[in-house]
Enzyme design. Sequence first.
Site, PDB file in Angstrom:
ATOM      1  N   PHE A 127      14.191-108.823-129.008  1.00  0.00           N
ATOM      2  CA  PHE A 127      15.511-109.220-129.336  1.00  0.00           C
ATOM      3  C   PHE A 127      16.033-108.556-130.624  1.00  0.00           C
ATOM      4  O   PHE A 127      17.384-108.403-130.843  1.00  0.00           O
ATOM      5  CB  PHE A 127      15.802-111.022-129.414  1.00  0.00           C
ATOM      6  CG  PHE A 127      15.133-111.202-131.161  1.00  0.00           C
ATOM      7  CD1 PHE A 127      16.141-111.549-132.112  1.00  0.00           C
ATOM      8  CD2 PHE A 127      13.810-111.365-131.265  1.00  0.00           C
ATOM      9  CE1 PHE A 127      15.652-112.026-133.309  1.00  0.00           C
ATOM     10  CE2 PHE A 127      13.590-111.977-132.374  1.00  0.00           C
ATOM     11  CZ  PHE A 127      14.318-112.019-133.656  1.00  0.00           C
ATOM     12  N   LYS A 128      15.335-107.952-131.540  1.00  0.00           N
ATOM     13  CA  LYS A 128      15.571-107.343-132.653  1.00  0.00           C
ATOM     14  C   LYS A 128      16.257-105.990-132.372  1.00  0.00           C
ATOM     15  O   LYS A 128      17.041-105.725-133.284  1.00  0.00           O
ATOM     16  CB  LYS A 128      14.218-106.811-133.441  1.00  0.00           C
ATOM     17  CG  LYS A 128      13.188-107.984-133.716  1.00  0.00           C
ATOM     18  CD  LYS A 128      13.548-108.910-134.858  1.00  0.00           C
ATOM     19  CE  LYS A 128      12.572-110.051-134.839  1.00  0.00           C
ATOM     20  NZ  LYS A 128      11.633-109.617-135.738  1.00  0.00           N
ATOM     21  N   ASP A 129      16.425-105.672-131.130  1.00  0.00           N
ATOM     22  CA  ASP A 129      17.154-104.363-130.761  1.00  0.00           C
ATOM     23  C   ASP A 129      18.702-104.727-130.894  1.00  0.00           C
ATOM     24  O   ASP A 129      19.616-103.942-131.174  1.00  0.00           O
ATOM     25  CB  ASP A 129      17.001-103.880-129.288  1.00  0.00           C
ATOM     26  CG  ASP A 129      15.660-103.113-129.294  1.00  0.00           C
ATOM     27  OD1 ASP A 129      14.936-102.539-130.179  1.00  0.00           O
ATOM     28  OD2 ASP A 129      14.948-103.440-127.969  1.00  0.00           O
TER      29      ASP A 129
END
Length: 484
Positions: free
Chosen positions: A112-114
């Site tokens: 999810f950090k993307d």
Amino acid sequence: MWYVSTRGMAPRVDFEGALFSGYAPDGGLYMPEELPQLDRETLRQWSVLSYPSLVKELCSLFIGPELIPRDDLNDLIDRAFSRFRHKEVVHLSRLRNGLNVLELWHGVTYAFKDLSLCCAARFLQYFLEKRKKHITVVVGTSGDTGSAAIESVQGAENVDLIVLLPKGRCTKIQELQMTTVLRENVHVFGVEGNSDELDEPIKAMFADVAFVKEHNLMSLNSVNWSRVLVQMAHHFFAYFRCAPALDLHPLPPVEVVVPSGAAGNLAAGFIAQKMGLPIHLVVAVNYNDIIHRTVQRGDFSLSEAVKPTLASAMDIQVPYNMERIFWLLAGSDSQVTRALMEQFERTGSVSLPKELHSKLSEAVTSQSVSDEAIIQTMGRCWEENQYLLCPHSAVAMSYHYQQADRRQPSPPRSCLAPASAAKFPEAVLAAGLTPETPAEILALEHKEARCTPMRKGDDWTRMLRGLIEDLSRQRQGRFRKAPA
């Protein structure tokens, strides 16, 4: 839109100032001075939007058009999401027994950090090109932030990136996603310590305001406001995909289950809630349960040690975004927040004031999930749906199954899935399942890797400062040699 520090001792800044700062100079975190309130009509209009369009609408509320005109903002966000594998960018999978899995992992690094980092990197580049500046970004990671940050800025001429990873405490794939990027502007340290310990030299360095200013340093950890801003879209998207109808009075609630380590996604959910989104938040943690204890008993205190778990990216004892949540619940009272956080930094232990604890436990439900429950949840989800969960996603789904088995009426529920199971083959095998590993992840094994060790007994802060000073000297040397 102005931003103020949660500790109230720093001058207010605009979005550009908050983006480039990370921590405020007084050690606090930046928050919007005022939160826009969304009426029913706005929510109804937003309910049909795609995930990228929601990010655009939210960002336009918090980034003034004098800083980034709306057309430029739309273009930056479109480019940020251009390499995602799923056409929706974020996808909701509807599985058996009312299990709704919000897949936040369709970016390049499968986590999810993307989503937030690719946007933050575009905003950075926009301002750097405009101001003709260079910056050095320093990131501490428990597993996924580092690779997403590397992916978002590798090869950029006006950014150097330094990543500290906890050697041997990420999965092999997470580590390889960082150490096999051999770009000139990417510098990776492997630290003999956990993710809380490697944050200490970073925080110590950022406390030296003159050094930070001299070398144009910034952090892209989840303390950075730009990341929390983009993560708010997860909650809006989850709500609109799961709410039965928006013509009911009052609007129907949706439960959003957030697996959490540093509490960035949780803080984003609190802000969305304060803006008028009718969600009920559930925070699910692993054995490292400081957030759970805070919600249940008001006990915001460190355990004796971080315990390694299958959900390794959440093996965190210092959930720094809780400071934003305390500030919000205290009615933006920076004196209360500063006293709490300074005591926590001094002693590692705070008992929340009764009123603050009461507000927190009303606003959020919490649960701590064991490794055994993670494995059971991964197995059950596969058995019922032929769907592989990563261990962090399983922390959230464990809460769902527990509630579903009670067969009590509940609002629709969306569980956030922060990473793909492909990144955690060890956990998949531990659950007695067969990993499904994409070719580009398998290829990492055969790439050359580069990583500088930070060993126990080394002066980590000194090593970090030394590299930053070297990079500044090299840049000045190149600048002097450049033709007139």
